[in-house]
Write an enzyme that holds these catalytic residues in place. Structure first.
Site, PDB file in Angstrom:
ATOM      1  N   GLY A 260      47.261  -1.099 -24.513  1.00  0.00           N
ATOM      2  CA  GLY A 260      48.671  -1.485 -24.558  1.00  0.00           C
ATOM      3  C   GLY A 260      49.166  -1.943 -23.199  1.00  0.00           C
ATOM      4  O   GLY A 260      49.843  -2.971 -23.071  1.00  0.00           O
TER       5      GLY A 260
ATOM      6  N   ARG B 116      29.723   3.442 -31.641  1.00  0.00           N
ATOM      7  CA  ARG B 116      30.091   2.886 -30.345  1.00  0.00           C
ATOM      8  C   ARG B 116      29.169   3.410 -29.249  1.00  0.00           C
ATOM      9  O   ARG B 116      28.809   4.576 -29.257  1.00  0.00           O
ATOM     10  CB  ARG B 116      31.529   3.281 -30.013  1.00  0.00           C
ATOM     11  CG  ARG B 116      31.966   2.878 -28.626  1.00  0.00           C
ATOM     12  CD  ARG B 116      33.435   3.117 -28.389  1.00  0.00           C
ATOM     13  NE  ARG B 116      33.797   4.509 -28.225  1.00  0.00           N
ATOM     14  CZ  ARG B 116      33.569   5.236 -27.131  1.00  0.00           C
ATOM     15  NH1 ARG B 116      32.939   4.705 -26.097  1.00  0.00           N
ATOM     16  NH2 ARG B 116      33.954   6.493 -27.069  1.00  0.00           N
TER      17      ARG B 116
ATOM     18  N   ARG C 254      24.727   7.810 -29.422  1.00  0.00           N
ATOM     19  CA  ARG C 254      25.443   9.073 -29.634  1.00  0.00           C
ATOM     20  C   ARG C 254      25.231   9.625 -31.035  1.00  0.00           C
ATOM     21  O   ARG C 254      25.142  10.836 -31.229  1.00  0.00           O
ATOM     22  CB  ARG C 254      26.944   8.864 -29.395  1.00  0.00           C
ATOM     23  CG  ARG C 254      27.268   8.767 -27.935  1.00  0.00           C
ATOM     24  CD  ARG C 254      28.748   8.572 -27.701  1.00  0.00           C
ATOM     25  NE  ARG C 254      28.993   8.543 -26.261  1.00  0.00           N
ATOM     26  CZ  ARG C 254      30.160   8.245 -25.717  1.00  0.00           C
ATOM     27  NH1 ARG C 254      31.203   7.944 -26.489  1.00  0.00           N
ATOM     28  NH2 ARG C 254      30.302   8.239 -24.408  1.00  0.00           N
TER      29      ARG C 254
ATOM     30  N   LEU D 153      35.917  17.285 -23.972  1.00  0.00           N
ATOM     31  CA  LEU D 153      34.798  16.375 -23.765  1.00  0.00           C
ATOM     32  C   LEU D 153      34.024  16.677 -22.489  1.00  0.00           C
ATOM     33  O   LEU D 153      34.604  16.958 -21.445  1.00  0.00           O
ATOM     34  CB  LEU D 153      35.344  14.941 -23.703  1.00  0.00           C
ATOM     35  CG  LEU D 153      34.363  13.836 -23.299  1.00  0.00           C
ATOM     36  CD1 LEU D 153      33.341  13.621 -24.387  1.00  0.00           C
ATOM     37  CD2 LEU D 153      35.114  12.550 -23.022  1.00  0.00           C
TER      38      LEU D 153
ATOM     39  N   GLU E 294      41.540   1.217 -29.517  1.00  0.00           N
ATOM     40  CA  GLU E 294      40.922   2.035 -30.565  1.00  0.00           C
ATOM     41  C   GLU E 294      41.588   1.830 -31.925  1.00  0.00           C
ATOM     42  O   GLU E 294      40.942   1.975 -32.967  1.00  0.00           O
ATOM     43  CB  GLU E 294      40.969   3.529 -30.169  1.00  0.00           C
ATOM     44  CG  GLU E 294      40.105   4.403 -31.079  1.00  0.00           C
ATOM     45  CD  GLU E 294      39.955   5.843 -30.586  1.00  0.00           C
ATOM     46  OE1 GLU E 294      40.249   6.106 -29.404  1.00  0.00           O
ATOM     47  OE2 GLU E 294      39.534   6.695 -31.385  1.00  0.00           O
TER      48      GLU E 294
ATOM     49  N   LEU F  37      36.368   1.769 -22.975  1.00  0.00           N
ATOM     50  CA  LEU F  37      37.242   1.295 -21.901  1.00  0.00           C
ATOM     51  C   LEU F  37      37.123  -0.222 -21.760  1.00  0.00           C
ATOM     52  O   LEU F  37      38.105  -0.921 -21.519  1.00  0.00           O
ATOM     53  CB  LEU F  37      36.910   1.986 -20.575  1.00  0.00           C
ATOM     54  CG  LEU F  37      37.263   3.478 -20.471  1.00  0.00           C
ATOM     55  CD1 LEU F  37      36.981   3.997 -19.067  1.00  0.00           C
ATOM     56  CD2 LEU F  37      38.718   3.737 -20.832  1.00  0.00           C
TER      57      LEU F  37
ATOM     58  N   GLN G 239      32.858   8.582 -34.691  1.00  0.00           N
ATOM     59  CA  GLN G 239      31.852   9.046 -33.749  1.00  0.00           C
ATOM     60  C   GLN G 239      32.055  10.522 -33.424  1.00  0.00           C
ATOM     61  O   GLN G 239      33.150  10.943 -33.060  1.00  0.00           O
ATOM     62  CB  GLN G 239      31.937   8.241 -32.453  1.00  0.00           C
ATOM     63  CG  GLN G 239      30.953   8.706 -31.392  1.00  0.00           C
ATOM     64  CD  GLN G 239      30.748   7.658 -30.317  1.00  0.00           C
ATOM     65  OE1 GLN G 239      31.517   7.577 -29.372  1.00  0.00           O
ATOM     66  NE2 GLN G 239      29.719   6.841 -30.476  1.00  0.00           N
TER      67      GLN G 239
ATOM     68  N   PHE H 150      23.928   5.103 -19.036  1.00  0.00           N
ATOM     69  CA  PHE H 150      24.578   5.714 -20.184  1.00  0.00           C
ATOM     70  C   PHE H 150      23.682   5.511 -21.394  1.00  0.00           C
ATOM     71  O   PHE H 150      22.721   4.728 -21.341  1.00  0.00           O
ATOM     72  CB  PHE H 150      25.942   5.043 -20.418  1.00  0.00           C
ATOM     73  CG  PHE H 150      27.124   5.938 -20.176  1.00  0.00           C
ATOM     74  CD1 PHE H 150      27.256   6.654 -19.010  1.00  0.00           C
ATOM     75  CD2 PHE H 150      28.131   6.057 -21.140  1.00  0.00           C
ATOM     76  CE1 PHE H 150      28.361   7.470 -18.791  1.00  0.00           C
ATOM     77  CE2 PHE H 150      29.239   6.874 -20.932  1.00  0.00           C
ATOM     78  CZ  PHE H 150      29.358   7.582 -19.761  1.00  0.00           C
TER      79      PHE H 150
ATOM     80  N   HIS I 161      35.212  12.348 -31.890  1.00  0.00           N
ATOM     81  CA  HIS I 161      35.552  11.745 -30.602  1.00  0.00           C
ATOM     82  C   HIS I 161      36.214  10.384 -30.719  1.00  0.00           C
ATOM     83  O   HIS I 161      37.130  10.072 -29.957  1.00  0.00           O
ATOM     84  CB  HIS I 161      34.265  11.615 -29.791  1.00  0.00           C
ATOM     85  CG  HIS I 161      34.437  11.058 -28.415  1.00  0.00           C
ATOM     86  ND1 HIS I 161      35.273  11.638 -27.492  1.00  0.00           N
ATOM     87  CD2 HIS I 161      33.879   9.989 -27.791  1.00  0.00           C
ATOM     88  CE1 HIS I 161      35.222  10.943 -26.362  1.00  0.00           C
ATOM     89  NE2 HIS I 161      34.397   9.930 -26.517  1.00  0.00           N
TER      90      HIS I 161
ATOM     91  N   GLU J  17      29.043  11.796 -21.294  1.00  0.00           N
ATOM     92  CA  GLU J  17      27.656  11.372 -21.427  1.00  0.00           C
ATOM     93  C   GLU J  17      27.058  11.088 -20.042  1.00  0.00           C
ATOM     94  O   GLU J  17      25.842  11.118 -19.857  1.00  0.00           O
ATOM     95  CB  GLU J  17      27.640  10.098 -22.282  1.00  0.00           C
ATOM     96  CG  GLU J  17      26.293   9.563 -22.650  1.00  0.00           C
ATOM     97  CD  GLU J  17      26.425   8.466 -23.700  1.00  0.00           C
ATOM     98  OE1 GLU J  17      26.995   8.747 -24.774  1.00  0.00           O
ATOM     99  OE2 GLU J  17      25.991   7.341 -23.447  1.00  0.00           O
TER     100      GLU J  17
END
Lengths: 234, 590
Positions: free
Chosen positions: B20, B401, B289, B255, B390, B407, B243, B121, B356, B258
């Site tokens: 946004g 994802r 994931r 959280l 999202e 991000l 996810q 990652f 998540h 990762e």
């Protein structure tokens, strides 16, 4: 049963604020203060407070817990319950909207005053601007601020002059940009702060350092700004 | 509602998180009258909780890195139902968008040569899966979301964006042509209800993890945009795809990035075995994931879970050494000490797969325009209506994802939406004004809630909904179980619509907001449930015990949930990237 005393004020109903006592069954668990608030709100939906991430990074739920400012979501009961009592009040020094929700307009206005963005009018390269790990390390302890206002609302100087003294949070952010090797606004930033109130109302009381839930040190940052102001004046 | 105030803007963005604010920044820079409606002060948005980083081929760690490799990984990660045109756009435009953030001041961590630090990652490779593990996730320690969100807020302050902070959007306003012409919104502080009229309405309302009992998501992630969109009759896409992050702190749900595994941490079972070596011999702990989360659940079900109840596994970090942990993962040390009472420097963190991220959402094209189906089932743009981040399903994540791609998604498509709307506004937007009837229609839910004195408490109903979703639509799914869940949700609907609002005051009435959020949670849950039961295969995050294989012949498609008929339709996946040939589906192994 834990005795939880909470500041209540609804401007539409109450002529003045009062403390309401709730009981909370901890079931022997050391939960967070936010868990207590959530449970009480489930029973009494009129109880009002702010919350979002519930893990200490969004800065929504700064409140005064048994006399000390902190984030409800990362403050365990074991740290704040004394004689089986827990007292929760709004952060002090700013107007209360309702219950634990304060009007943070003045706090944000001070943040905006320090030009909280990178100033660099040289043409940007096609990739990132380079910065050495050593220069980047100078931002550690500064950029992590979550704008929860625990520090500024614990500061007597801010209570006295919330319109003129930037306050610890805003000054920490001011230094975050002064310390950034990519920033070119130092002169302008210092000129902006060079008056008897903006910085120099800090009397080194260090309440800010005591309460910061992220372990940051605004007093130290203010010290750096003072030095920069003094050396730029000579 | 003759006495209701109207505020008019060129563009209104609902949601003050990363996507946004990126969209808002673009529009504010262009000089159009732009407002952001956000139910929390912008830096309280859930983007702030993102930790590990933003994945992007900026070629810092590896000077030969290519966006095409990132594209390949993302498509493979999506289990081949990510739209390739959108993924191509994201991976290709990504570096520009990331450099813009850096120029705005984002305090990325750095390499010795001064460039942005990138860490490995999950699901990342070089050379289209042939060249081993890549390190492509740009990081600001383990606080990348915080750094990104604050930088974007600062950029918007600089460009004087109008913020309607602590305002809550209730419902979309549609005109006679079924175009969107703004929203009804409540100023939470005063209780005033306003028609916010706009030539472009952008939903950047984030996810809805709060449909599950255990989630990494903030309290505010209640799917408000999805709910509003569905109530307006617009479809949602791929809602069965949720996810479950492998490493949520057991018990607390918070959280653990990762990035911990990227920096060399790994998962162990009660025997101390590094079990991911069995499930993903090559990528091990850095498999997708969905793969890691399923492996963890299988270990637990096989009796190799840790703790008294054997209901979690351990994430081991102590071998990395205190210095590395302090430098690379300082936030994780804090979180683990606070919520797991475990100090990762000396002991492992108890973790469990935790809801998540919502891969599904409002279907859009690459420009952020929301899509719907006409009566004949053809795709159609909804005039005046956009979505990004999202809340949108553009779709770059497909069925799963990759870490660090959220991000990037929100920055790239927040920006793309802004750019497109800017162009539309320049060319001139001519939408019919809403009539009083149109506005009254958008007021129905709010009016109903405001008068609802009887019913049950929101907290009770919300907990019931979360339990249904947790039990019937979790990591592993089964047809009969899901059917039962759908029946339970049906029975819950009238009770939730009749939720009690005992607090009728105007000043900062969060009980009213929670009652409205509950309506949105219900819409999201229902779409998730029906779409999940409908897809009779296993793909990405959607793992069925009764249909264990991926079935490309029948299910290489998006699901489109149509709220009015409560039915699901298939939509083709895009296999036509603009600058290169498509990646064809193949068996997905790590």
């Amino acid at each position: 049963m834990l005795e939880v005393s909470i500041y209540r004020y609804n401007p539409e109903v109450d002529s003045e604020p009062y403390m309401q006592v709730f009981s909370y069954d901890t079931q022997g668990k050391d939960v967070m203060v936010l868990d207590v608030l959530e449970k009480l709100k489930a029973e009494d939906p009129t109880l009002v407070f702010r919350r979002s991430c519930r893990e200490g990074v969004c800065g929504s739920d700064g409140v005064n817990i048994s006399g000390k400012n902190g984030l409800a979501c990362i403050t365990p009961l074991s740290e704040v319950v004394k004689n089986n009592k827990l007292v929760i009040r709004p952060l002090p020094g700013l107007p209360v909207i309702r219950d634990l929700v304060i009007d943070m307009t003045q706090f944000y206005a001070q943040y905006e005053k320090i030009q909280p963005y990178l100033i660099n009018n040289t043409p940007a390269p096609a990739i990132e601007r380079l910065q050495s790990p050593e220069d980047r390390a100078k931002l550690d302890g500064l950029y992590e601020c979550i704008l929860c206002a625990c520090c500024s609302t614990a500061c007597p100087s801010f209570w006295w002059n919330p319109d003129k003294f930037i306050g610890p949070s805003g000054l920490l952010q001011a230094y975050r940009f002064l310390a950034d090797s990519r920033d070119r606004g130092t002169e302008d930033r210092l000129a902006n702060l060079d008056d008897p109130f903006s910085v120099f109302r800090c009397h080194g009381i260090m309440n800010c350092v005591q309460v910061c839930p992220k372990g940051l040190n605004p007093t130290k940052a203010i010290g750096h700004i003072r030095s920069m102001l003094l050396s730029s004046a000579t | 509602m003759a006495n209701m105030r109207t505020m008019s803007f060129d563009a209104v963005i609902v949601g003050g998180g990363g996507s946004g604010m990126r969209a808002a920044l673009q529009l504010a820079q262009s000089g159009y009258k732009t407002a952001v409606i956000t139910k929390v002060f912008p830096t309280r948005s859930h983007t702030v909780s993102a930790q590990g980083g933003i994945t992007c081929a900026i070629a810092s760690d590896d000077p030969n890195d290519q966006w095409q490799w990132h594209m390949y990984d993302t498509i493979k990660g999506s289990d081949y139902i990510g739209d390739q045109e959108a993924i191509e756009y994201m991976c290709k435009t990504g570096p520009e968008a990331v450099f813009e953030l850096e120029h705005m001041g984002l305090p990325f961590s750095r390499n010795d040569n001064g460039r942005i630090y990138q860490r490995p990652f999950g699901g990342q490779s070089k050379d289209f899966g042939e060249g081993g593990q890549a390190a492509r996730t740009c990081a600001a320690a383990d606080r990348t979301g915080h750094a990104l969100l604050h930088t974007l807020y600062q950029g918007n302050l600089k460009n004087e964006t109008v913020f309607l902070n602590e305002w809550f959007a209730v419902d979309l306003v549609k005109n006679a042509d079924n175009a969107v012409v703004g929203v009804i919104a409540i100023n939470i502080e005063t209780g005033e209800t306003v028609y916010v009229k706009s030539k472009a309405t952008v939903f950047a309302t984030g996810g809805a993890g709060r449909i599950y009992a255990s989630t990494t998501n903030a309290h505010i992630c209640t799917g408000d945009g999805i709910g509003m969109s569905m109530r307006a009759g617009f479809p949602v896409q791929d809602m069965e795809m949720w996810q479950f992050h492998p490493t949520g702190i057991h018990g607390a749900g918070t959280l653990v990035t990762e990035g911990c595994r990227g920096e060399g941490g790994y998962l162990v079972n009660k025997d101390g075995e590094r079990f991911m070596e069995r499930y993903a011999p090559n990528a091990k702990d850095l498999a997708g994931r969905d793969v890691v989360a399923r492996s963890m659940v299988q270990e637990i079900l096989a009796g190799r879970g840790c703790g008294e109840n054997g209901d979690h596994v351990f994430l081991k970090l102590d071998h990395l050494g205190e210095e590395t942990l302090n430098a690379k993962l300082p936030g994780i040390l804090e979180l683990s000490r606070t919520f797991a009472h475990a100090d990762p420097v000396v002991e492992p963190i108890p973790v469990v797969p935790t809801c998540h991220y919502m891969m599904g959402g409002i279907p859009t094209n690459v420009d952020g325009q929301a899509l719907t189906l006409d009566d004949a089932g053809n795709e159609q743009v909804v005039e005046g209506f956009y979505a990004c981040g999202e809340a949108a399903c553009v779709s770059v994540h497909g069925a799963n994802r990759l870490g660090g791609n959220s991000l990037l998604d929100l920055v790239v498509f927040g920006r793309a939406s802004g750019l497109f709307i800017e162009k539309q506004l320049r060319e001139g937007v001519d939408l019919k004004d809403a009539t009083e009837d149109d506005i009254n229609r958008a007021m129905q839910v709010l009016n109903r809630i405001n008068q609802s004195q009887e019913g049950e408490k929101a907290s009770v109903l919300r907990a019931e909904l979360q339990t249904i979703m947790q039990n019937h639509f979790g990591v592993f799914r089964r047809g009969d179980f899901m059917k039962e869940g759908i029946e339970k949700l049906k029975a819950l609907r009238p009770r939730i619509e009749n939720v009690q609002l005992s607090d009728t005051s105007n000043a900062f009435n969060t009980a009213r907001i929670e009652a409205l959020e509950l309506q949105n949670l219900l819409e999201v849950a229902e779409a998730t449930a029906v779409a999940a039961e409908w897809r009779t295969e296993s793909r990405g995050a959607h793992a069925r015990e009764d249909f264990q294989e991926r079935d490309d012949e029948n299910w290489l498609c998006h699901s489109i949930y149509l709220p009015e008929s409560q039915t699901v339709a298939k939509r083709d996946v895009n296999f036509t990237p603009k600058t290169r040939e498509a990646f064809e589906p193949k068996v997905r192994t790590y």
